[in-house]
Scaffold this active site. Structure first.
Site, PDB file in Angstrom:
ATOM      1  N   ASP A 148      -4.595   0.706  -1.711  1.00 20.52           N
ATOM      2  CA  ASP A 148      -5.109  -0.570  -1.183  1.00 20.52           C
ATOM      3  C   ASP A 148      -5.108  -1.644  -2.265  1.00 20.52           C
ATOM      4  OD1 ASP A 148      -5.549   0.353   1.379  1.00 20.52           O
ATOM      5  OD2 ASP A 148      -7.674   0.790   1.078  1.00 20.52           O
TER       6      ASP A 148
ATOM      7  N   GLU B 217      -5.904   6.556  -1.525  1.00 19.10           N
ATOM      8  CA  GLU B 217      -5.861   5.433  -0.589  1.00 19.10           C
ATOM      9  C   GLU B 217      -6.447   4.177  -1.219  1.00 19.10           C
ATOM     10  OE1 GLU B 217      -4.227   5.517   2.107  1.00 19.10           O
ATOM     11  OE2 GLU B 217      -3.839   7.686   2.069  1.00 19.10           O
TER      12      GLU B 217
ATOM     13  N   HIS C 248       1.503   4.120  -3.034  1.00 21.90           N
ATOM     14  CA  HIS C 248       1.285   5.566  -2.916  1.00 21.90           C
ATOM     15  C   HIS C 248       2.275   6.368  -3.781  1.00 21.90           C
ATOM     16  CE1 HIS C 248      -1.993   6.293  -0.267  1.00 21.90           C
ATOM     17  NE2 HIS C 248      -1.467   5.740   0.808  1.00 21.90           N
TER      18      HIS C 248
ATOM     19  N   HIS D 290       0.840  -1.205   0.000  1.00 21.45           N
ATOM     20  CA  HIS D 290       0.000   0.000   0.000  1.00 21.45           C
ATOM     21  C   HIS D 290       0.877   1.257   0.000  1.00 21.45           C
ATOM     22  CE1 HIS D 290      -3.422   2.549   1.627  1.00 21.45           C
ATOM     23  NE2 HIS D 290      -2.379   3.211   2.120  1.00 21.45           N
ATOM     24  N   GLU D 291       1.834   1.314   0.916  1.00 21.72           N
ATOM     25  CA  GLU D 291       2.683   2.511   1.004  1.00 21.72           C
ATOM     26  C   GLU D 291       3.496   2.687  -0.282  1.00 21.72           C
ATOM     27  OE1 GLU D 291       1.723   4.342   3.108  1.00 21.72           O
ATOM     28  OE2 GLU D 291       0.918   3.046   4.664  1.00 21.72           O
TER      29      GLU D 291
HETATM   30 ZN   LIG Z   1      -2.276   5.247   2.597  1.00 21.84          ZN
END
Ligand SMILES: [Zn+2]
Length: 678
Positions: A582, A578, A521, A517-518
Site C-alpha cells: 500500500d 500488504e 508486492h 501496490h501489486e
Molecule cells: Zn496486495
C-alpha cells in the site's frame, strides 16, 4: 454452492490517464458527495474521503461488508446474471460455451428439483463411509470422495494440488498442504479469548445440527460434534500459523514419496496417489512436515469410528450448499451469520452466479469481456501500468539506502515483470467437462473434479506462465511472486475504480495506486525473496537486506498500533506485505501521475486542488462499512489491514500528502517517524 471462506480478497483500486482537461472529465472515479467535508483531512483522512459514502450506503442484509469494490462486484454480478439468463435459453440452439454456463446456471436456480432430492444425493457417500473396514481404507475413500480432495482450505485432512517448484521456476511439482478444518483457521481452535470460545461452541452446535439432519439421533449428534471439535483441535495444533506461512522458506520441503511414507506411514499414500489419478510421483513439496506428523499421530491414536465421524462431517459440509434449503440455511447460519455477521442469505441467483464464475469462470468470462471490457480500456490500463513501472525504475535507481549490486538485481526483476491485463490470451478448454441440465449436484461434483484434475495434470510439466488464477469478472488484482506477474482482471478495471474517460488524478489515485501496490508486492518482505524468474533465491547483499528489514519493521510497528475493534488489534506481522505494498503503491502512483501530467495546467475541481483530488480518489477506493463479526474474522485470517488504515496508515507516512492538505506536525495524519521503503 460452495462455501467460499477464502474469498476474502480486496486488493486496491486503480485508474487511467487520458489527457482530458479537468473540467470536461467525467467524475466516475471520484465523487464529491461521498466525502465528509466537515472532517479535517489532517485528522482523519479516511472519514474525510468516505464519510458521505459510508453514511449513504448501509450494509445490505446479505453482505458482511459493503464497500465501493463490493458494490462493483455486485454490479458485475448483475451483468453476469443477464449473460446467464440469456445462455440458459435453449432456443435458438446455443454454442458449446453457452450450453455449459447456461445449463449449469439453470440447474442451480432450479430450487424445486433440488428441494425434492433433500439429503438424497449424500446418502451413497455416507454409505461408503459406513462401509470402511479399517483405517487403512481412509486414503482410498478420500481419494475418491464425491467432492475431490481439496485444493486449499477445508476438505479432508490435507490439501493436494500442484505448484510451481519454489526453487525451479520452470517446473510444476505435486504439493501437500495443511487443511481439513471446518473453521477458517487453526487460531480459531487455539485462541483463549472469550469470542473464540463462543465461536467454537457455536460451531459444535452447528455440526451437531448437521449430523441430525443426516439422520442421527440428537444425543449421538451432540457426541459426534464434540468428537469433531477434539479431532480438528488436534489437527489445528499441528498447523503452521498464517504469519509463519508468510515466510516462503517455511513452505518448501521437497521430498520423495518414500520420505513422505516414512513421515506419515499411517496413511496409505500409494493408494491415494493412484486413485486420485496423480499416478507415480517422483518427488513433491510437503508444505508442513510437522502437520503430516500430526495427521499420522491422529490416525494412529483415534479409532476407526472417530474417523468415520470426521469423514461424515466433511462429506456433509462439502455437499451442504448443493442440497435442499434446510442444509443451505443451516450452513449459512453458521458460516455467514455467525462468522461474518451477514443477516440474510444472498438470493439464489447471486449464489448461482458465483458458482458459475467459480466453476466455469473462463467460459462465463469470455462473454463478460466481450460485452464489458473494450480494447481501449485494456490499452489505457496497460499504458498506466507501464508508466508506474517506469516510475519504479527511477525510484530504485535513486533509492538512498540500497547499494548498486542489489539495485542491479532489483532492476532485472522489475524488467522481467509480466503485465496481464483483463483476461487470458488463451481461454481454458472446458470441453471435457460434462454439464447436464437438471443435475445440480452432479454438475458441481464434475466441475470440482475437473478443476482438481486440471491441477494434477500440471505435475511434472513445465510451468505455463500464460495461465490466470482469477476469472475475468473478478474485482481484485494480484501479484504472483512465482511467476513474477501482475494480474488485473477486467472486473476491477471498471468505474468507479477505473474509467479511461475520468481525469488522471482520479485514475492514478485509485487504480494507479492498485497497480503500484501489486508491483510493490514484487519487493515486499515476501516477494523480495523471489528473483526475476520466480525462484526462491536470495539476491540481496547482507547489508541491504538488513536495511530493508529495519524499514519493514517500521511498518510492522506502525500497523500493530492500530485497533480494529474492542481489544482486537491489527496483527502487523500478518499484514506486513500488504501494508508495504500500500505504502509503495500510492507513492509510485503519485510520482507516475506527476510525470504523466507534467507540463499540463491542472485546475482545481469542486474546490479540490489536483493533488487533493489524487489523494481523495485513493481514499475513496477504500470506502467500506463492515459488520463487527467480519472485522474479527478478517483480523485473524486476512493479510490486509482494515480499509481505514489502508488509507490513513499510508497517507500519514507521505510528505506529498501533508503538502497537498497543508497538514501540520502533531496532527494525526502526520507521523513523526514516517516509514518509507520503496
Ligand atoms: Zn496486495
Amino acid at each position: 454452492m460452495k462455501t467460499k471462506l477464502s474469498a476474502l480478497v480486496l486488493t486496491v483500486a486503480l485508474s487511467i490517464a487520458p489527457c482530458l482537461a479537468q473540467e470536461s472529465a467525467s467524475n466516475a472515479v471520484l465523487n464529491i458527495s461521498d466525502m465528509d467535508k466537515t472532517v479535517d483531512p489532517c485528522t482523519d483522512f479516511y472519514a474525510y474521503s468516505c464519510g458521505g459514502w459510508i453514511k449513504n450506503n448501509p450494509i445490505p442484509g446479505d453482505q458482511a461488508r459493503w464497500s465501493i469494490s463490493e458494490k462493483l462486484e455486485d454490479d458485475n454480478r448483475a451483468q453476469l446474471r443477464a449473460i446467464l439468463d440469456e445462455a440458459a435459453k435453449t432456443d435458438p440452439p446455443r454454442n458449446a460455451i453457452a450450453q455449459k454456463i447456461g445449463d449449469y446456471y439453470a440447474s442451480c436456480v432450479d430450487v424445486d428439483a433440488i428441494e425434492k432430492l433433500g439429503s438424497k444425493p449424500l446418502l451413497p457417500e455416507l454409505a461408503r463411509i459406513a462401509a470402511l473396514k479399517s483405517k487403512k481404507e481412509i486414503a482410498g475413500y478420500i481419494s475418491t470422495a464425491q467432492f475431490p480432495p481439496s485444493l486449499d482450505v477445508g476438505g479432508m485432512l490435507f490439501a493436494f494440488r500442484s505448484n510451481q517448484d519454489y526453487k525451479d521456476s520452470t517446473q510444476v511439482i505435486a504439493e501437500i498442504d495443511q487443511a481439513g478444518l471446518g473453521l477458517p483457521d487453526r487460531d480459531y481452535y487455539l485462541n483463549g479469548d472469550l469470542k473464540s470460545e463462543e465461536l467454537r461452541k457455536a460451531y459444535v452446535v452447528h455440526v451437531a445440527k448437521m449430523f441430525e439432519m443426516i439422520g442421527d439421533l440428537p444425543k449421538d449428534a451432540a457426541a459426534e460434534a464434540d468428537t469433531i471439535m477434539r479431532v480438528e483441535s488436534a489437527l489445528a495444533k499441528g498447523q503452521m500459523t498464517l504469519v509463519k506461512r508468510r515466510d516462503p522458506p517455511n513452505l518448501y520441503h521437497k521430498m520423495t514419496v518414500e520420505d513422505l511414507e516414512k513421515l506419515a506411514p499411517a496413511f496409505d499414500w500409494n493408494t491415494y496417489f493412484v486413485k486420485t489419478g496423480a499416478g507415480h510421483i517422483a518427488s513433491l513439496n510437503v508444505v508442513s512436515p510437522q502437520y503430516l506428523r500430526t495427521i499420522n499421530d491422529e490416525i494412529a491414536t483415534e479409532s476407526l469410528g472417530v474417523w468415520k465421524t470426521y469423514l461424515r462431517w466433511h462429506a456433509t459440509n462439502a455437499a451442504a450448499n448443493e442440497l435442499s434449503s434446510a442444509f443451505v440455511q443451516e450452513t449459512f447460519n453458521f458460516y455467514g451469520k455467525m462468522l461474518r455477521g451477514q443477516q440474510e442469505l444472498p438470493p439464489r441467483w447471486k449464489r448461482c452466479t458465483n458458482d458459475v464464475d467459480y466453476d466455469l469462470g473462463e467460459a462465463l468470462g469470455q462473454a463478460y469481456v466481450e460485452k464489458y471490457f473494450s480494447p481501449e480500456a485494456k490499452q489505457a490500463a496497460l499504458k498506466m501500468v507501464r508508466e508506474i513501472e517506469g516510475t519504479m525504475e527511477s525510484e530504485i535507481r535513486a533509492l538512498p539506502w540500497m547499494g548498486p549490486e542489489t539495485k542491479e538485481q532489483a532492476l532485472t526483476k522489475l524488467h522481467a515483470v509480466v503485465n496481464k491485463i483483463g483476461y487470458p490470451d488463451k481461454w481454458r478448454d472446458y470441453s471435457s467437462l460434462e454439464i447436464v441440465r437438471g443435475d445440480e449436484i452432479g454438475n458441481a461434483k464434475r466441475a470440482s473434479w475437473f478443476e482438481f484434475h486440471r491441477w494434477l495434470a500440471k505435475i511434472g510439466k513445465p510451468v505455463d506462465r500464460t495461465e490466470w488464477d482469477m476469472t475475468p469478472p473478478t474485482v481484485n488484482a494480484d501479484y504472483d511472486p512465482q511467476r513474477n506477474d501482475i494480474n488485473f482482471p477486467a472486473g476491477i478495471l471498471q468505474p468507479p475504480l477505473f474509467d479511461q474517460h475520468s481525469d488522471a488524478a482520479a485514475n492514478f489515485g485509485n487504480t494507479g495506486a492498485t497497480m503500484g501496490h501489486e508491483l510493490t508486492h514484487a519487493f515486499d518482505d515476501e516477494g523480495s525473496q523471489f528473483d526475476a524468474n520466480g525462484n526462491l533465491r536470495d539476491w540481496w547483499t547482507d547489508e541491504d537486506r538488513k536495511k530493508f528489514d529495519s524499514r519493514t519493521q517500521c511498518v510492522v510497528d506502525q500497523y500493530s498500533g492500530y485497533t480494529i475493534l474492542d481489544d482486537v488489534k491489527i496483527n502487523g506481522k500478518l499484514t506486513n506485505g500488504e501494508d508495504i505494498a500500500d505504502l509503495g503503491g500510492l507513492l509510485l502512483a503519485y510520482l507516475a501521475w506527476k510525470k504523466d501530467t507534467a507540463g499540463q495546467k491542472l485546475d482545481p475541481v469542486d474546490g479540490l486542488a489536483p493533488e487533493q483530488r489524487f489523494f481523495v480518489a485513493y481514499g475513496q477506493s477504500w470506502c467500506t462499512s463492515e459488520r463487527d463479526e467480519d472485522k474479527r474474522m478478517r483480523a485473524t485470517v486476512d493479510p490486509h489491514s482494515p480499509e481505514k488504515y489502508r488509507t490513513n496508515g499510508v497517507v500519514s507516512n507521505m510528505s506529498e500528502f501533508r503538502e497537498a492538505f497543508h497538514c501540520k506536525p502533531g496532527q494525526p495524519m502526520v507521523r513523526e517517524n514516517s516509514c518509507r521503503i520503496w
